[in-house]
Design a protein around this motif. Structure first.
Motif, PDB file in Angstrom:
ATOM      1  N   LEU A 216      48.600 -76.491 -23.025  1.00  9.78           N
ATOM      2  CA  LEU A 216      47.981 -76.728 -24.325  1.00  9.78           C
ATOM      3  C   LEU A 216      47.343 -75.450 -24.861  1.00  9.78           C
ATOM      4  N   VAL A 217      46.665 -74.701 -23.976  1.00 12.96           N
ATOM      5  CA  VAL A 217      46.038 -73.447 -24.381  1.00 12.96           C
ATOM      6  C   VAL A 217      47.098 -72.421 -24.771  1.00 12.96           C
ATOM      7  N   LYS A 218      48.146 -72.326 -23.957  1.00  9.72           N
ATOM      8  CA  LYS A 218      49.205 -71.354 -24.241  1.00  9.72           C
ATOM      9  C   LYS A 218      49.937 -71.678 -25.540  1.00  9.72           C
ATOM     10  N   GLN A 219      50.139 -72.962 -25.799  1.00 11.58           N
ATOM     11  CA  GLN A 219      50.832 -73.344 -27.024  1.00 11.58           C
ATOM     12  C   GLN A 219      50.045 -72.913 -28.250  1.00 11.58           C
ATOM     13  N   ARG A 220      48.721 -73.075 -28.200  1.00 13.91           N
ATOM     14  CA  ARG A 220      47.908 -72.655 -29.340  1.00 13.91           C
ATOM     15  C   ARG A 220      47.931 -71.139 -29.489  1.00 13.91           C
ATOM     16  N   MET A 221      47.851 -70.403 -28.387  1.00 21.10           N
ATOM     17  CA  MET A 221      47.911 -68.952 -28.465  1.00 21.10           C
ATOM     18  C   MET A 221      49.270 -68.488 -28.965  1.00 21.10           C
ATOM     19  N   ASN A 222      50.335 -69.144 -28.508  1.00 24.24           N
ATOM     20  CA  ASN A 222      51.676 -68.769 -28.962  1.00 24.24           C
ATOM     21  C   ASN A 222      51.834 -68.948 -30.465  1.00 24.24           C
ATOM     22  N   ALA A 223      51.194 -69.979 -30.997  1.00 22.19           N
ATOM     23  CA  ALA A 223      51.281 -70.230 -32.433  1.00 22.19           C
ATOM     24  C   ALA A 223      50.572 -69.144 -33.241  1.00 22.19           C
ATOM     25  N   LEU A 224      49.666 -68.404 -32.579  1.00 21.94           N
ATOM     26  CA  LEU A 224      48.903 -67.360 -33.272  1.00 21.94           C
ATOM     27  C   LEU A 224      49.509 -65.976 -33.095  1.00 21.94           C
ATOM     28  N   GLN A 225      50.523 -65.856 -32.261  1.00 18.76           N
ATOM     29  CA  GLN A 225      51.024 -64.537 -31.896  1.00 18.76           C
ATOM     30  C   GLN A 225      51.504 -63.710 -33.078  1.00 18.76           C
ATOM     31  N   SER A 226      52.169 -64.339 -34.026  1.00 20.64           N
ATOM     32  CA  SER A 226      52.698 -63.576 -35.164  1.00 20.64           C
ATOM     33  C   SER A 226      51.567 -62.961 -35.979  1.00 20.64           C
ATOM     34  N   ASP A 227      50.458 -63.681 -36.120  1.00 19.97           N
ATOM     35  CA  ASP A 227      49.315 -63.136 -36.853  1.00 19.97           C
ATOM     36  C   ASP A 227      48.570 -62.094 -36.028  1.00 19.97           C
ATOM     37  N   THR A 235      41.616 -56.312 -32.395  1.00 19.36           N
ATOM     38  CA  THR A 235      41.436 -57.628 -31.784  1.00 19.36           C
ATOM     39  C   THR A 235      40.858 -57.474 -30.387  1.00 19.36           C
ATOM     40  N   VAL A 236      39.812 -58.259 -30.107  1.00 21.64           N
ATOM     41  CA  VAL A 236      39.163 -58.207 -28.798  1.00 21.64           C
ATOM     42  C   VAL A 236      39.076 -59.618 -28.221  1.00 21.64           C
ATOM     43  N   GLN A 237      38.600 -59.696 -26.990  1.00 25.65           N
ATOM     44  CA  GLN A 237      38.435 -60.977 -26.323  1.00 25.65           C
ATOM     45  C   GLN A 237      37.206 -61.685 -26.891  1.00 25.65           C
ATOM     46  N   CYS A 238      37.366 -62.944 -27.255  1.00 27.04           N
ATOM     47  CA  CYS A 238      36.276 -63.708 -27.851  1.00 27.04           C
ATOM     48  C   CYS A 238      35.210 -64.018 -26.791  1.00 27.04           C
ATOM     49  N   PRO A 239      33.931 -63.765 -27.086  1.00 29.38           N
ATOM     50  CA  PRO A 239      32.879 -64.097 -26.116  1.00 29.38           C
ATOM     51  C   PRO A 239      32.753 -65.594 -25.858  1.00 29.38           C
ATOM     52  N   THR A 256      35.872 -64.278 -37.326  1.00 31.86           N
ATOM     53  CA  THR A 256      36.262 -65.601 -36.844  1.00 31.86           C
ATOM     54  C   THR A 256      37.309 -65.451 -35.760  1.00 31.86           C
ATOM     55  N   CYS A 257      37.116 -66.171 -34.660  1.00 24.85           N
ATOM     56  CA  CYS A 257      38.134 -66.188 -33.622  1.00 24.85           C
ATOM     57  C   CYS A 257      39.268 -67.098 -34.066  1.00 24.85           C
ATOM     58  N   LEU A 258      40.466 -66.603 -34.045  1.00 23.11           N
ATOM     59  CA  LEU A 258      41.605 -67.398 -34.512  1.00 23.11           C
ATOM     60  C   LEU A 258      41.944 -68.525 -33.550  1.00 23.11           C
ATOM     61  N   PHE A 259      41.541 -68.408 -32.278  1.00 12.37           N
ATOM     62  CA  PHE A 259      41.849 -69.465 -31.312  1.00 12.37           C
ATOM     63  C   PHE A 259      40.855 -70.614 -31.396  1.00 12.37           C
ATOM     64  N   CYS A 260      39.575 -70.312 -31.285  1.00 13.68           N
ATOM     65  CA  CYS A 260      38.577 -71.383 -31.223  1.00 13.68           C
ATOM     66  C   CYS A 260      37.861 -71.625 -32.546  1.00 13.68           C
ATOM     67  N   ASP A 261      38.171 -70.813 -33.561  1.00 20.64           N
ATOM     68  CA  ASP A 261      37.578 -70.971 -34.892  1.00 20.64           C
ATOM     69  C   ASP A 261      36.071 -70.738 -34.918  1.00 20.64           C
ATOM     70  N   GLN A 262      35.526 -70.139 -33.862  1.00 20.37           N
ATOM     71  CA  GLN A 262      34.098 -69.819 -33.853  1.00 20.37           C
ATOM     72  C   GLN A 262      33.809 -68.785 -34.930  1.00 20.37           C
ATOM     73  N   ASP A 263      32.827 -69.061 -35.760  1.00 29.46           N
ATOM     74  CA  ASP A 263      32.471 -68.180 -36.870  1.00 29.46           C
ATOM     75  C   ASP A 263      31.362 -67.236 -36.434  1.00 29.46           C
ATOM     76  N   TRP A 264      31.715 -65.977 -36.254  1.00 29.43           N
ATOM     77  CA  TRP A 264      30.741 -64.946 -35.898  1.00 29.43           C
ATOM     78  C   TRP A 264      30.337 -64.234 -37.196  1.00 29.43           C
ATOM     79  N   ARG A 265      29.267 -64.702 -37.812  1.00 25.51           N
ATOM     80  CA  ARG A 265      28.917 -64.246 -39.152  1.00 25.51           C
ATOM     81  C   ARG A 265      28.425 -62.804 -39.188  1.00 25.51           C
TER      82      ARG A 265
END
Length: 365
Positions: A216-227, A235-239, A256-265
């Motif tokens: 499930l995690v890999k599928q979401r990351m794979n969907a983001l690969q093109s972006d 791009t860095v590792q999300c805390p 904003t982290c594209l994986f978890c949608d956490q908003d780092w304002r």
């Protein structure tokens, strides 16, 4: 004299006597009392079976409910995963000596141990004792994830928690991966034959289920690969979720982290959290060392991480500003001693000092 073999005729009721139906024959009673139903079994778990039972619950909440897991399933997955981690670490620690489970081993007695009436050490204490006393090969990354898991558990248990579902799931996968490796390498070898077999059978099911969660995690990351492929240099590792999906450089718009949608304002705040959580550094210089976050020569915001690791540079470092997204190759410290970081090419022609230090040093001229 009548024949004894002749059947006896029932007597006629006396005149006026009330007739009542004959009662059913009562079976002969033996001298043995009727057995009562068996009492309910005692609640009995060994430390290992207790920890494994918590893990069964974790996998049930992550795999058997709605897809992806809802808020309630994730809540109990976090609570029971933290419990499983604590119990199984302490179960292994007790193999070294029961006193190590006590908060203060010097106060341990065998009688207190058997009664269970004592204050035990914390989860991280158990981890550190396994590494320092039992000399198990446990790394800092796993300790950090267990610490974060404990903080999430405490928030849920005591004052509530609002957190991104993707981040919780991603973190859970990493702790589960650690636990399964820990059980296989460090716990099973010290168990007796029967308990070891029970744990190993359960582990076989866990491994298959973990692959499903990881998918499930890999599928979401794979969907983001093109972006993400277009912005690897910033791009860095999300805390929060630890995925390589936090894209920097949006300035006042925030990150904003594209994986978890956490908003780092706030880029400054994000940079500080990044060096603390991901890099494991302090955001201020220690013992005369260099600061972990400095002012950016490009945008002047205090959001430049000189030792950032980007998706493009990993495992190497690449100085990166979390505010403007600028990257640098020729960072130097101002020779005036003010702590300012400069981006000056090593051509021998530029003065390796900031404007303020230049004005101060050459003011008399």
């Amino acid at each position: 004299m009548s024949d004894q073999n002749e059947p006896q005729q029932p007597k006629e009721p006396e005149s006026g006597a009330e007739q009542t139906p004959a009662s059913a024959a009562v079976p002969a009673q033996s001298g043995k009392k009727a057995e009562r139903p068996s009492p309910r079994p005692d609640v009995s778990y060994t430390p290992v079976s207790n920890g494994m039972d918590y893990l069964v619950s974790v996998f049930q909440h992550l795999t058997e409910g709605e897809k992806p897991p809802g808020a309630r399933d994730l809540k109990y997955a976090v609570l029971h995963l933290q419990a499983a981690t604590e119990v199984l670490l302490k179960a292994r620690l007790s193999h070294e000596h029961f006193s190590l489970i006590f908060q203060n081993p010097a106060e341990a007695t065998h009688e207190t141990w058997e009664s269970g009436k004592f204050k035990s050490c914390g989860t991280l204490d158990a981890y550190d004792r396994l590494r320092g006393i039992a000399r198990l090969a446990l790394d800092d990354d796993s300790r950090k994830r267990i610490k974060e898991l404990g903080e999430s558990r405490n928030a849920l248990q005591h004052y509530g928690l609002t957190h991104n579902a993707y981040a919780i799931e991603s973190r859970a996968v990493k702790v589960l991966d650690f636990l399964l490796t820990f059980i296989n390498r460090h716990l099973i070898p010290g168990l007796d034959g029967a308990e070891a077999q029970d744990v190993e059978r359960t582990m076989q099911a866990f491994r298959l289920q973990l692959k499903g969660i990881e998918t499930l995690v890999k599928q979401r990351m794979n969907a983001l690969q093109s972006d993400l492929a277009k912005v690897t240099d910033v791009t860095v590792q999300c805390p929060d979720c630890e995925q390589w999906a936090l894209v920097t450089g949006n300035g006042e718009k925030g990150l904003t982290c594209l994986f978890c949608d956490q908003d780092w304002r706030d880029p400054d705040f994000t940079a500080t959290n990044y060096v603390w959580i991901v890099l494991g550094l302090d955001d201020s210089p220690q013992d005369g060392g260099d600061p972990s976050v400095v002012d950016c020569p490009e945008c002047q915001e205090p959001a430049l991480v000189p030792t950032a690791v980007t998706a493009a540079s990993r495992p190497g470092t690449s100085p990166l500003c979390f505010s403007c997204g600028a990257t640098f190759e020729n960072l130097i410290d101002c020779e005036g001693g003010c702590g300012t970081v400069l981006d000056i090419a090593p051509d021998g022609e530029s003065i390796p000092m900031c404007r303020n230090c230049i004005d101060i040093r050459y003011a008399r001229f």
